[in-house]
Design a protein around this motif. Structure first.
Motif, PDB file in Angstrom:
ATOM      1  N   ALA A  46     -12.965  27.397   8.439  1.00 57.98           N
ATOM      2  CA  ALA A  46     -12.644  26.026   8.036  1.00 57.98           C
ATOM      3  C   ALA A  46     -13.783  25.055   8.343  1.00 57.98           C
ATOM      4  N   LEU A  47     -14.639  25.393   9.293  1.00 60.98           N
ATOM      5  CA  LEU A  47     -15.717  24.491   9.690  1.00 60.98           C
ATOM      6  C   LEU A  47     -17.043  24.795   8.999  1.00 60.98           C
ATOM      7  N   ALA A  48     -17.067  25.858   8.198  1.00 60.61           N
ATOM      8  CA  ALA A  48     -18.323  26.286   7.578  1.00 60.61           C
ATOM      9  C   ALA A  48     -18.961  25.195   6.725  1.00 60.61           C
ATOM     10  N   ASN A  49     -18.165  24.386   6.059  1.00 61.95           N
ATOM     11  CA  ASN A  49     -18.696  23.344   5.181  1.00 61.95           C
ATOM     12  C   ASN A  49     -18.545  21.939   5.752  1.00 61.95           C
ATOM     13  N   PHE A  50     -18.188  21.819   7.019  1.00 61.15           N
ATOM     14  CA  PHE A  50     -17.969  20.513   7.653  1.00 61.15           C
ATOM     15  C   PHE A  50     -19.304  19.797   7.830  1.00 61.15           C
ATOM     16  N   GLN A  51     -19.445  18.637   7.211  1.00 63.41           N
ATOM     17  CA  GLN A  51     -20.716  17.907   7.242  1.00 63.41           C
ATOM     18  C   GLN A  51     -20.617  16.496   7.825  1.00 63.41           C
ATOM     19  N   ILE A  52     -19.424  16.052   8.187  1.00 67.25           N
ATOM     20  CA  ILE A  52     -19.241  14.700   8.708  1.00 67.25           C
ATOM     21  C   ILE A  52     -19.999  14.563  10.031  1.00 67.25           C
ATOM     22  N   LYS A  53     -20.676  13.441  10.212  1.00 67.00           N
ATOM     23  CA  LYS A  53     -21.467  13.210  11.429  1.00 67.00           C
ATOM     24  C   LYS A  53     -20.724  12.381  12.472  1.00 67.00           C
ATOM     25  N   LYS A  54     -19.750  11.543  12.029  1.00 69.54           N
ATOM     26  CA  LYS A  54     -19.103  10.650  12.988  1.00 69.54           C
ATOM     27  C   LYS A  54     -17.687  10.308  12.530  1.00 69.54           C
ATOM     28  N   LEU A  55     -16.775  10.244  13.500  1.00 69.74           N
ATOM     29  CA  LEU A  55     -15.408   9.765  13.285  1.00 69.74           C
ATOM     30  C   LEU A  55     -15.085   8.727  14.338  1.00 69.74           C
ATOM     31  N   TRP A  56     -14.237   7.799  13.966  1.00 66.25           N
ATOM     32  CA  TRP A  56     -13.692   6.836  14.916  1.00 66.25           C
ATOM     33  C   TRP A  56     -12.203   7.078  15.049  1.00 66.25           C
ATOM     34  N   VAL A  57     -11.678   6.860  16.244  1.00 63.76           N
ATOM     35  CA  VAL A  57     -10.234   6.844  16.464  1.00 63.76           C
ATOM     36  C   VAL A  57      -9.912   5.487  17.085  1.00 63.76           C
ATOM     37  N   ILE A  58      -9.050   4.736  16.414  1.00 63.24           N
ATOM     38  CA  ILE A  58      -8.715   3.385  16.846  1.00 63.24           C
ATOM     39  C   ILE A  58      -7.247   3.326  17.242  1.00 63.24           C
ATOM     40  N   ASP A  59      -6.997   2.720  18.402  1.00 61.36           N
ATOM     41  CA  ASP A  59      -5.633   2.479  18.882  1.00 61.36           C
ATOM     42  C   ASP A  59      -5.387   0.973  18.812  1.00 61.36           C
ATOM     43  N   ASP A  60      -4.436   0.561  17.966  1.00 59.47           N
ATOM     44  CA  ASP A  60      -4.135  -0.878  17.828  1.00 59.47           C
ATOM     45  C   ASP A  60      -2.849  -1.248  18.562  1.00 59.47           C
ATOM     46  N   HIS A  61      -2.448  -0.458  19.529  1.00 65.01           N
ATOM     47  CA  HIS A  61      -1.227  -0.615  20.339  1.00 65.01           C
ATOM     48  C   HIS A  61       0.017  -0.090  19.626  1.00 65.01           C
ATOM     49  N   ASN A  62       0.021  -0.024  18.303  1.00 66.49           N
ATOM     50  CA  ASN A  62       1.163   0.498  17.555  1.00 66.49           C
ATOM     51  C   ASN A  62       0.870   1.833  16.899  1.00 66.49           C
ATOM     52  N   HIS A  63      -0.396   2.051  16.542  1.00 69.84           N
ATOM     53  CA  HIS A  63      -0.798   3.257  15.824  1.00 69.84           C
ATOM     54  C   HIS A  63      -2.148   3.735  16.341  1.00 69.84           C
ATOM     55  N   GLN A  64      -2.365   5.029  16.203  1.00 72.37           N
ATOM     56  CA  GLN A  64      -3.678   5.610  16.480  1.00 72.37           C
ATOM     57  C   GLN A  64      -4.140   6.238  15.174  1.00 72.37           C
ATOM     58  N   THR A  65      -5.318   5.844  14.729  1.00 71.85           N
ATOM     59  CA  THR A  65      -5.797   6.261  13.416  1.00 71.85           C
ATOM     60  C   THR A  65      -7.200   6.852  13.513  1.00 71.85           C
ATOM     61  N   ILE A  66      -7.378   8.027  12.896  1.00 71.27           N
ATOM     62  CA  ILE A  66      -8.704   8.608  12.748  1.00 71.27           C
ATOM     63  C   ILE A  66      -9.246   8.154  11.398  1.00 71.27           C
ATOM     64  N   LEU A  67     -10.474   7.624  11.424  1.00 71.66           N
ATOM     65  CA  LEU A  67     -11.095   7.186  10.187  1.00 71.66           C
ATOM     66  C   LEU A  67     -12.598   7.408  10.215  1.00 71.66           C
ATOM     67  N   LEU A  68     -13.193   7.402   9.048  1.00 71.36           N
ATOM     68  CA  LEU A  68     -14.635   7.437   8.933  1.00 71.36           C
ATOM     69  C   LEU A  68     -15.151   6.023   9.197  1.00 71.36           C
ATOM     70  N   PRO A  69     -16.307   5.859   9.861  1.00 67.49           N
ATOM     71  CA  PRO A  69     -16.810   4.514  10.151  1.00 67.49           C
ATOM     72  C   PRO A  69     -16.935   3.636   8.903  1.00 67.49           C
ATOM     73  N   GLU A  70     -17.295   4.223   7.783  1.00 69.40           N
ATOM     74  CA  GLU A  70     -17.464   3.419   6.560  1.00 69.40           C
ATOM     75  C   GLU A  70     -16.138   2.928   5.999  1.00 69.40           C
ATOM     76  N   GLU A  71     -15.014   3.421   6.518  1.00 63.63           N
ATOM     77  CA  GLU A  71     -13.694   2.961   6.069  1.00 63.63           C
ATOM     78  C   GLU A  71     -13.226   1.715   6.822  1.00 63.63           C
ATOM     79  N   TYR A  72     -13.924   1.331   7.872  1.00 64.54           N
ATOM     80  CA  TYR A  72     -13.493   0.201   8.679  1.00 64.54           C
ATOM     81  C   TYR A  72     -13.761  -1.110   7.969  1.00 64.54           C
TER      82      TYR A  72
END
Length: 106
Positions: free
Chosen positions: A80-106
């Motif tokens: 599953a990781l053979a084609n993984f090319q992402i360099k960075k992820l963010w995980v944000i906790d806003d007190h109600n939700h925890q969300t994994i996103l790509l930095p460019e999605e912010y």
């Protein structure tokens, strides 16, 4: 921050581009850091990924800026990781939700 394991979400881009194994590993590393209780987690957790095809692994750099910490982890490159090319992820906790996103999605 990150004091519950409920209300965890991923963006559509993360769902399409990031293997489930990496998504789960990010939340697992956050949960482990919470249990250590040696540092207060910030609302923003940063995960960076460095592939090493020769060694057959990916180094996961887990860090935050305030208060600063940085941890290094490794995982083997499998199917599953053979084609993984992402360099960075963010995980944000806003007190109600925890969300994994790509930095460019912010």
């Amino acid at each position: 921050m990150f004091d519950t394991q409920e209300n965890r979400y991923i963006t559509r881009a993360v769902n399409e581009q990031v293997p489930k194994e990496i998504q789960q590993r990010c939340f697992q590393l956050i949960d482990e850091k919470v249990k250590q209780a040696e540092i207060q987690l910030d609302y923003l957790q940063i995960f960076e990924f460095n592939r090493d095809a020769q060694r057959g692994n990916i180094t996961i750099i887990h860090r935050q800026e305030e208060p600063f910490f940085i941890d290094y982890h490794e995982c083997r490159i499998t199917g599953a990781l053979a084609n993984f090319q992402i360099k960075k992820l963010w995980v944000i906790d806003d007190h109600n939700h925890q969300t994994i996103l790509l930095p460019e999605e912010y």
